[in-house]
Design a protein around this motif. Structure first.
Motif, short mmCIF file in Angstrom:
data_model
loop_
_atom_site.label_atom_id
_atom_site.label_comp_id
_atom_site.label_asym_id
_atom_site.label_seq_id
_atom_site.Cartn_x
_atom_site.Cartn_y
_atom_site.Cartn_z
N ILE A 12 -7.92 -8.65 51.81
CA ILE A 12 -8.77 -9.55 51.05
C ILE A 12 -8.77 -10.89 51.76
N TYR A 13 -9.95 -11.46 51.96
CA TYR A 13 -10.09 -12.74 52.65
C TYR A 13 -10.89 -13.70 51.80
N THR A 14 -10.56 -14.99 51.86
CA THR A 14 -11.40 -16.02 51.27
C THR A 14 -12.44 -16.37 52.32
N ALA A 15 -13.41 -15.47 52.45
CA ALA A 15 -14.43 -15.59 53.48
C ALA A 15 -15.59 -14.66 53.13
N ILE A 16 -16.69 -14.87 53.84
CA ILE A 16 -17.81 -13.95 53.76
C ILE A 16 -18.09 -13.43 55.16
#
Length: 114
Positions: A12-16
């Motif tokens: 899971i990443y805090t990104a798109i």
């Protein structure tokens, strides 16, 4: 700063994702299921993981986005993956580059008919 949670089969990443690149985001998360292709998936199993992810993210609504919270979500999803494997809804990819029975040995039908 980009945060992430990495388990064996869930990232899971805090990104798109834009043009195959992760672009940091303060309010969007990207879920990567089984990035090493260790498991064989069907559409229904992927949908179950995505639905659980959405449910867990909704449960954290209003809380600070922290690495700890992301790890908790990732761990919950990893437990779901293990459950799907134990139920036979997904299976190990025996053609993967590195077969790793990280969630236990494959189940074998003990009733062999000769």
């Amino acid at each position: 700063m980009q945060l992430k949670s990495t388990t064996r089969h869930i990232r899971i990443y805090t990104a798109i994702l834009e043009d195959n690149e992760l672009v940091p985001s303060n309010d969007l998360l990207t879920l990567d299921i089984d990035p090493d292709n260790e498991l064989n998936w069907n559409d229904e199993s992927v949908k179950q993981v995505q639905a659980k992810f959405d449910q867990l993210v909704d449960a954290y609504e209003g809380e600070d986005l922290t690495e700890y919270n992301l790890r908790r979500i990732g761990s919950e999803l990893e437990h779901l993956v293990r459950s799907l494997l134990q139920k036979g809804q997904i299976s190990y990819n025996l053609n993967g580059r590195a077969v790793n029975y990280s969630m236990g040995l494959p189940q074998v039908d003990s009733k062999v008919h000769l």
